[in-house]
Write a protein that holds these residues in place. Structure first.
Motif, PDB file in Angstrom:
ATOM      1  N   GLU A 260     -51.204  71.481 -32.488  1.00 48.10           N
ATOM      2  CA  GLU A 260     -49.786  71.422 -31.996  1.00 48.10           C
ATOM      3  C   GLU A 260     -49.000  70.810 -32.820  1.00 48.10           C
ATOM      4  OE1 GLU A 260     -48.419  72.640 -29.259  1.00 48.10           O
ATOM      5  OE2 GLU A 260     -50.243  73.636 -28.476  1.00 48.10           O
ATOM      6  N   ILE A 261     -47.717  70.609 -32.971  1.00 49.28           N
ATOM      7  CA  ILE A 261     -47.018  70.024 -33.807  1.00 49.28           C
ATOM      8  C   ILE A 261     -47.451  68.576 -33.694  1.00 49.28           C
ATOM      9  CG2 ILE A 261     -44.700  69.072 -34.663  1.00 49.28           C
ATOM     10  CD1 ILE A 261     -43.613  72.051 -33.912  1.00 49.28           C
ATOM     11  N   SER A 262     -47.387  67.842 -32.737  1.00 48.11           N
ATOM     12  CA  SER A 262     -47.933  66.293 -32.234  1.00 48.11           C
ATOM     13  C   SER A 262     -49.304  66.146 -32.974  1.00 48.11           C
ATOM     14  CB  SER A 262     -47.845  66.181 -30.911  1.00 48.11           C
ATOM     15  OG  SER A 262     -48.686  67.057 -30.116  1.00 48.11           O
ATOM     16  N   ASP A 263     -50.166  67.204 -33.382  1.00 51.33           N
ATOM     17  CA  ASP A 263     -51.549  67.036 -33.779  1.00 51.33           C
ATOM     18  C   ASP A 263     -51.421  66.981 -35.360  1.00 51.33           C
ATOM     19  OD1 ASP A 263     -52.142  67.210 -31.229  1.00 51.33           O
ATOM     20  OD2 ASP A 263     -52.684  69.326 -31.299  1.00 51.33           O
ATOM     21  N   ILE A 264     -50.296  67.132 -36.042  1.00 50.46           N
ATOM     22  CA  ILE A 264     -50.332  67.337 -37.403  1.00 50.46           C
ATOM     23  C   ILE A 264     -50.914  65.814 -38.191  1.00 50.46           C
ATOM     24  CG2 ILE A 264     -48.911  67.891 -39.631  1.00 50.46           C
ATOM     25  CD1 ILE A 264     -47.454  69.725 -38.021  1.00 50.46           C
ATOM     26  N   ALA A 265     -50.193  64.987 -37.820  1.00 53.29           N
ATOM     27  CA  ALA A 265     -50.380  63.863 -38.678  1.00 53.29           C
ATOM     28  C   ALA A 265     -51.829  63.186 -38.339  1.00 53.29           C
ATOM     29  CB  ALA A 265     -49.571  62.606 -38.023  1.00 53.29           C
ATOM     30  N   THR A 266     -52.453  63.481 -36.990  1.00 53.71           N
ATOM     31  CA  THR A 266     -53.720  63.188 -36.674  1.00 53.71           C
ATOM     32  C   THR A 266     -54.644  63.745 -37.648  1.00 53.71           C
ATOM     33  OG1 THR A 266     -53.130  62.581 -34.499  1.00 53.71           O
ATOM     34  CG2 THR A 266     -55.384  62.790 -34.854  1.00 53.71           C
ATOM     35  N   TRP A 267     -54.552  65.195 -37.479  1.00 52.04           N
ATOM     36  CA  TRP A 267     -55.414  65.886 -38.567  1.00 52.04           C
ATOM     37  C   TRP A 267     -55.338  65.566 -40.146  1.00 52.04           C
ATOM     38  CZ3 TRP A 267     -59.783  68.775 -36.908  1.00 52.04           C
ATOM     39  CH2 TRP A 267     -59.520  69.410 -35.976  1.00 52.04           C
ATOM     40  N   LEU A 268     -53.987  65.423 -40.447  1.00 55.37           N
ATOM     41  CA  LEU A 268     -53.891  65.088 -42.042  1.00 55.37           C
ATOM     42  C   LEU A 268     -54.713  63.605 -42.304  1.00 55.37           C
ATOM     43  CD1 LEU A 268     -50.419  66.107 -42.677  1.00 55.37           C
ATOM     44  CD2 LEU A 268     -52.696  67.318 -43.390  1.00 55.37           C
ATOM     45  N   SER A 269     -54.602  62.606 -41.234  1.00 57.61           N
ATOM     46  CA  SER A 269     -54.971  61.432 -41.275  1.00 57.61           C
ATOM     47  C   SER A 269     -56.560  61.447 -41.352  1.00 57.61           C
ATOM     48  CB  SER A 269     -54.439  60.370 -40.389  1.00 57.61           C
ATOM     49  OG  SER A 269     -53.036  60.152 -40.423  1.00 57.61           O
ATOM     50  N   ALA A 270     -56.905  62.372 -40.522  1.00 62.64           N
ATOM     51  CA  ALA A 270     -58.651  62.421 -40.486  1.00 62.64           C
ATOM     52  C   ALA A 270     -59.229  63.116 -41.769  1.00 62.64           C
ATOM     53  CB  ALA A 270     -58.765  63.282 -39.313  1.00 62.64           C
TER      54      ALA A 270
ATOM     55  N   ARG B  56     -35.728  73.097 -35.565  1.00 61.15           N
ATOM     56  CA  ARG B  56     -36.032  71.829 -35.043  1.00 61.15           C
ATOM     57  C   ARG B  56     -37.734  71.628 -34.983  1.00 61.15           C
ATOM     58  NH1 ARG B  56     -31.956  73.095 -31.408  1.00 61.15           N
ATOM     59  NH2 ARG B  56     -33.486  73.901 -29.948  1.00 61.15           N
ATOM     60  N   ARG B  57     -38.366  72.462 -34.676  1.00 62.51           N
ATOM     61  CA  ARG B  57     -39.718  72.344 -34.852  1.00 62.51           C
ATOM     62  C   ARG B  57     -40.211  72.258 -36.198  1.00 62.51           C
ATOM     63  NH1 ARG B  57     -39.357  76.469 -31.150  1.00 62.51           N
ATOM     64  NH2 ARG B  57     -39.874  78.261 -32.669  1.00 62.51           N
ATOM     65  N   ALA B  58     -39.814  72.987 -37.110  1.00 65.79           N
ATOM     66  CA  ALA B  58     -40.185  72.805 -38.509  1.00 65.79           C
ATOM     67  C   ALA B  58     -39.889  71.658 -39.128  1.00 65.79           C
ATOM     68  CB  ALA B  58     -39.361  73.986 -39.423  1.00 65.79           C
TER      69      ALA B  58
END
Length: 213
Positions: A163-173, A199-201
């Motif tokens: 999900e869009i809300s997961d992007i930062a978590t995956w990149l930080s991992a 908006r999503r992009a």
């Protein structure tokens, strides 16, 4: 797999974008409009899946339409014929859900899919500049941290169910980039709202910037 400077530049462009927008729909009729919106919002890596009717023509059209710095690739590539047609149309990288022998000889980087530590390691050792972790929804971002502890040089692109809300978590991992399909493109690839897509992009691009700040 290819190690020429142009291919390395393409992979760096994918990593710089942080998000690869996966365009998948019954037909590619709306991909031109979607591509413009994504790039304007800051998503500069796009993957057209070959499961779409008109995918090859869409790749050719997008390559003519989009700025040169945009990394445009083909997804769901499963055969050498698929690979050749995609590259001839202008695809700068190839993505597959699995490791398919022989798809690394077309002068562009090939990002094979893998899941287990052994599969990911073997794909990377074979020369894949990025390995597509698929399906990413089956694991958590911690999976990358655990893999990178003994194998710090792996470059992994989780895809599938993010999900869009997961992007930062995956990149930080430790993800080099992430692939997003319907959570990002939504119904815009079938003629839905381009304003909602924008908006999503923007949110996705902001998540990349946040994770890397």
């Amino acid at each position: 797999m290819t190690d020429n400077p142009v291919s390395e530049e393409v992979t760096e462009s994918v990593v710089r974008s942080g998000v690869v927008a996966v365009l998948r729909a019954p037909t590619a009729d709306y991909f031109a409009a979607v591509g413009d919106v994504l790039v304007e919002a800051g998503i500069t890596a796009l993957e057209v899946t070959l499961t779409c009717e008109g995918a090859i023509d869409a790749i050719a059209g997008l390559r003519r339409q989009l700025p040169p710095h945009v990394a445009l690739g083909a997804g769901s590539v499963l055969t050498p014929d698929d690979a050749k047609a995609s590259v001839d149309a202008g695809a700068a990288f190839l993505v597959s859900p699995v490791l398919v022998p022989g798809l690394d000889g077309f002068g562009v980087p090939f990002y094979p899919g893998a899941f287990s530590p052994t599969e990911i390691y073997n794909a990377s050792r074979a020369g894949a500049p990025l390995v597509k972790l698929f399906p990413a929804s089956a694991v958590r971002p911690r999976y990358l941290k655990d893999l990178h502890a003994p194998l710090p040089d792996l470059r992994i692109m989780p895809t599938g169910g993010i999900e869009i809300s997961d992007i930062a978590t995956w990149l930080s991992a430790g993800a080099a980039a992430v692939g997003l399909g319907s959570p990002l493109v939504g119904d815009a690839v079938r003629g839905g709202s381009l304003a909602a897509l924008a908006r999503r992009a923007r949110h996705a691009a902001d998540a990349v910037a946040y994770a890397r700040s």
